[in-house]
Design a protein around this motif. Structure first.
Motif, PDB file in Angstrom:
ATOM      1  N   PHE A 180      41.733  33.859  40.806  1.00 36.58           N
ATOM      2  CA  PHE A 180      42.607  33.596  41.947  1.00 36.58           C
ATOM      3  C   PHE A 180      42.988  32.127  42.089  1.00 36.58           C
ATOM      4  O   PHE A 180      43.819  31.790  42.927  1.00 36.58           O
ATOM      5  CB  PHE A 180      41.935  34.082  43.234  1.00 36.58           C
ATOM      6  N   GLY A 181      42.378  31.262  41.301  1.00 36.83           N
ATOM      7  CA  GLY A 181      42.701  29.842  41.372  1.00 36.83           C
ATOM      8  C   GLY A 181      41.520  29.023  41.860  1.00 36.83           C
ATOM      9  O   GLY A 181      40.677  29.503  42.621  1.00 36.83           O
ATOM     10  N   MET A 182      41.470  27.776  41.435  1.00 34.32           N
ATOM     11  CA  MET A 182      40.334  26.911  41.738  1.00 34.32           C
ATOM     12  C   MET A 182      40.343  26.389  43.169  1.00 34.32           C
ATOM     13  O   MET A 182      39.414  25.689  43.577  1.00 34.32           O
ATOM     14  CB  MET A 182      40.312  25.729  40.764  1.00 34.32           C
ATOM     15  N   THR A 183      41.369  26.698  43.940  1.00 36.86           N
ATOM     16  CA  THR A 183      41.416  26.266  45.342  1.00 36.86           C
ATOM     17  C   THR A 183      41.398  27.446  46.309  1.00 36.86           C
ATOM     18  O   THR A 183      41.534  27.250  47.516  1.00 36.86           O
ATOM     19  CB  THR A 183      42.683  25.428  45.600  1.00 36.86           C
ATOM     20  N   THR A 184      41.226  28.650  45.794  1.00 35.32           N
ATOM     21  CA  THR A 184      41.271  29.851  46.632  1.00 35.32           C
ATOM     22  C   THR A 184      39.869  30.404  46.851  1.00 35.32           C
ATOM     23  O   THR A 184      39.203  30.822  45.906  1.00 35.32           O
ATOM     24  CB  THR A 184      42.153  30.937  45.991  1.00 35.32           C
ATOM     25  N   GLU A 185      39.432  30.404  48.100  1.00 36.77           N
ATOM     26  CA  GLU A 185      38.139  30.994  48.427  1.00 36.77           C
ATOM     27  C   GLU A 185      38.281  32.507  48.579  1.00 36.77           C
ATOM     28  O   GLU A 185      39.345  33.012  48.950  1.00 36.77           O
ATOM     29  CB  GLU A 185      37.587  30.394  49.722  1.00 36.77           C
ATOM     30  N   ILE A 186      37.198  33.210  48.291  1.00 35.75           N
ATOM     31  CA  ILE A 186      37.220  34.666  48.402  1.00 35.75           C
ATOM     32  C   ILE A 186      35.987  35.153  49.155  1.00 35.75           C
ATOM     33  O   ILE A 186      34.949  34.489  49.176  1.00 35.75           O
ATOM     34  CB  ILE A 186      37.282  35.354  47.020  1.00 35.75           C
ATOM     35  N   SER A 187      36.134  36.303  49.785  1.00 38.06           N
ATOM     36  CA  SER A 187      35.003  37.028  50.366  1.00 38.06           C
ATOM     37  C   SER A 187      34.958  38.395  49.699  1.00 38.06           C
ATOM     38  O   SER A 187      35.975  39.096  49.645  1.00 38.06           O
ATOM     39  CB  SER A 187      35.165  37.182  51.879  1.00 38.06           C
ATOM     40  N   ILE A 188      33.799  38.754  49.176  1.00 37.27           N
ATOM     41  CA  ILE A 188      33.649  40.015  48.453  1.00 37.27           C
ATOM     42  C   ILE A 188      32.870  41.003  49.317  1.00 37.27           C
ATOM     43  O   ILE A 188      31.826  40.668  49.878  1.00 37.27           O
ATOM     44  CB  ILE A 188      32.932  39.800  47.108  1.00 37.27           C
ATOM     45  N   HIS A 189      33.397  42.216  49.407  1.00 39.00           N
ATOM     46  CA  HIS A 189      32.759  43.284  50.175  1.00 39.00           C
ATOM     47  C   HIS A 189      32.409  44.424  49.218  1.00 39.00           C
ATOM     48  O   HIS A 189      33.294  44.975  48.557  1.00 39.00           O
ATOM     49  CB  HIS A 189      33.701  43.792  51.269  1.00 39.00           C
ATOM     50  N   LEU A 190      31.138  44.762  49.145  1.00 36.97           N
ATOM     51  CA  LEU A 190      30.656  45.805  48.242  1.00 36.97           C
ATOM     52  C   LEU A 190      30.461  47.098  49.023  1.00 36.97           C
ATOM     53  O   LEU A 190      29.679  47.148  49.972  1.00 36.97           O
ATOM     54  CB  LEU A 190      29.335  45.378  47.600  1.00 36.97           C
ATOM     55  N   LEU A 191      31.172  48.142  48.614  1.00 35.46           N
ATOM     56  CA  LEU A 191      31.140  49.420  49.324  1.00 35.46           C
ATOM     57  C   LEU A 191      30.520  50.500  48.452  1.00 35.46           C
ATOM     58  O   LEU A 191      30.892  50.667  47.286  1.00 35.46           O
ATOM     59  CB  LEU A 191      32.565  49.831  49.716  1.00 35.46           C
ATOM     60  N   ASP A 192      29.568  51.227  49.023  1.00 37.12           N
ATOM     61  CA  ASP A 192      28.981  52.374  48.335  1.00 37.12           C
ATOM     62  C   ASP A 192      28.278  53.242  49.373  1.00 37.12           C
ATOM     63  O   ASP A 192      28.257  52.909  50.561  1.00 37.12           O
ATOM     64  CB  ASP A 192      28.009  51.926  47.236  1.00 37.12           C
TER      65      ASP A 192
END
Length: 438
Positions: free
Chosen positions: A157-169
């Motif tokens: 996503f790019g070196m300046t883009t933060e992400i939040s990951i949501h794991l669903l199961d």
């Protein structure tokens, strides 16, 4: 040059004393440098354990001081605590620091307040930056564990883009999800704002920017017919599609991957989620593509990196999504062909309305099928068979037919597809570009 690292609790008076001495040495010695690491008291113990485990040190109190070996590389040389630092300064530089206890306590209090203010400012800055919300379904599968570092290292996503990951199961895999979360947090990716586990399906896909569907079914055709598993996939996708429409952002991008029914999952997402833009749903074929490249490279006695423009047609069994996501957001390399499953519009004489893997390129957040490629009669025959199978899967999933018919069967299964025809002898379709918002 001597470079020391000084770390301690923000409210520790001994850290304050070591800090005063370090500041004095740095101000008066031209080749002395110090780097300070101030930790909140609540985080200090865990941070200290981690740094000691990483470097093989034994140290139990604040502060901890080590020397970085700039000229030799490798891990630093542990000096110890404040008393060890005082002896070091006296022995090497002839400097002795005399500080009253009250003054040390006052400095420690100032340090704590300053640290709290800095943390507050950092939190305010973070609140202004909205990270991309990435949801991964069936997140207990091994591919998810492998995928997280690829998504979080900045290359996708790019070196300046933060992400939040949501794991669903499902709830039975909650412990597995918690383990994945802990390991991801330990990796401390700078661009990973947060990672969390979810087992309540009703709250899935909230504010999602990207949804990665990894759900698979365990095929055992000796126990149940193939149609049973097709309908099972359809039911799962119906639930997901409704929740994506309800909770996700309007421009959400959905990637179907996994080992089974990859195209069907993408197709059902569009069918059951009519407000989800069809151009924002794709299936990924990169693992088959990579396997094909490796096979060709062995045959040609060359490196697999030199094999380009391999096309995967029809049905997919995909594992990796990071490459396609990177291309989707940043564009594919000029001239490179990428195989992705997309909603057909008659290209290559494949009937409209199914998800079919075809050669494509990515540019400016869009994908475009490369219809200028020519195919021979043998390839067209293979495409016809693949299209037939995918149409049969779709009809079973939608309960229009009960059983899948083999290719070439005389029985009419759908007027719509009969009218379209599985293949036309003369067709010339212009490439179709779908535009999405980056």
């Amino acid at each position: 040059m001597a470079k020391l690292v000084l770390a301690g609790k923000a409210n520790c008076p001994y850290y304050a004393k070591a800090e005063l001495l370090a500041d004095y040495l740095q101000a008066n010695l031209p080749h002395f440098r110090v780097h300070k690491i101030t930790q909140h008291p609540d985080k200090w113990e865990q941070w200290l354990r981690n740094i000691c485990e990483t470097n093989g040190w034994k140290h139990s109190r604040s502060p901890i001081i080590w020397r970085e070996l700039l000229d030799r590389g490798g891990k630093g040389l542990l000096l110890g605590g404040v008393n060890d630092f005082l002896e070091y300064a006296q022995h090497y530089y002839g400097v002795t620091l005399m500080t009253l206890s009250d003054e040390m306590l006052a400095i420690a209090e100032e340090n704590l307040q300053a640290h709290i203010e800095i943390e507050k400012e950092e939190e305010e800055i973070k609140s202004l930056i909205k990270p991309l919300q990435i949801w991964i379904t069936s997140a207990s599968v091994p591919i998810c564990y492998q995928l997280i570092p690829l998504l979080a290292n900045g290359e996708v996503f790019g070196m300046t883009t933060e992400i939040s990951i949501h794991l669903l199961d499902t709830d039975q895999f909650k412990e597995v999800l918690c383990g994945i979360v802990m390991e991801a947090e330990d990796m401390a990716f700078p661009l990973l704002r947060s990672i969390s586990e979810h087992t309540e399906i009703d709250k899935a896909f909230i504010q999602a920017d990207v949804v990665i569907v990894l759900d698979d079914v365990l095929l055992n055709c000796e126990v149940q017919p193939l149609e049973y598993y097709v309908r099972e996939v359809s039911e799962i996708c119906q639930v997901y599609a409704h929740l994506i429409e309800k909770n996700a952002k309007s421009e959400v991008r959905v990637i179907s991957s996994g080992k089974t029914f990859v195209n069907l999952k993408a197709m059902m997402m569009m069918t059951y989620g009519p407000s989800i833009k069809p151009e924002n749903v794709i299936a990924v074929a990169t693992s088959l593509e990579s396997a094909a490249k490796a096979t060709l490279a062995r045959k040609l006695n060359m490196n697999a990196a030199g094999v380009k423009d391999v096309i995967v047609w029809g049905m997919l069994h995909a594992h990796a999504v990071a490459t396609v996501l990177r291309y989707w957001y940043h564009g594919s390399p000029p001239g490179e062909i990428v195989s992705v499953g997309v909603l057909t519009a008659g290209q290559f004489c494949v009937p409209e309305g199914i998800v079919f893997s075809m050669p494509a390129r990515f540019q400016n957040g869009n994908w475009e099928v490369m219809t200028e490629l020519e195919i021979n009669e043998m390839t067209q025959e293979v495409l016809d068979r693949l299209a037939h199978d995918l149409i049969q899967e779709k009809l079973v999933a939608l309960k229009e037919i009960r059983e899948m018919l083999p290719y070439g069967a005389d029985k009419i299964t759908s007027k719509e597809y009969l009218q379209q025809g599985i293949c036309c002898e003369q067709c010339s379709f212009k490439s179709r570009t779908f535009r999405t918002v980056s």
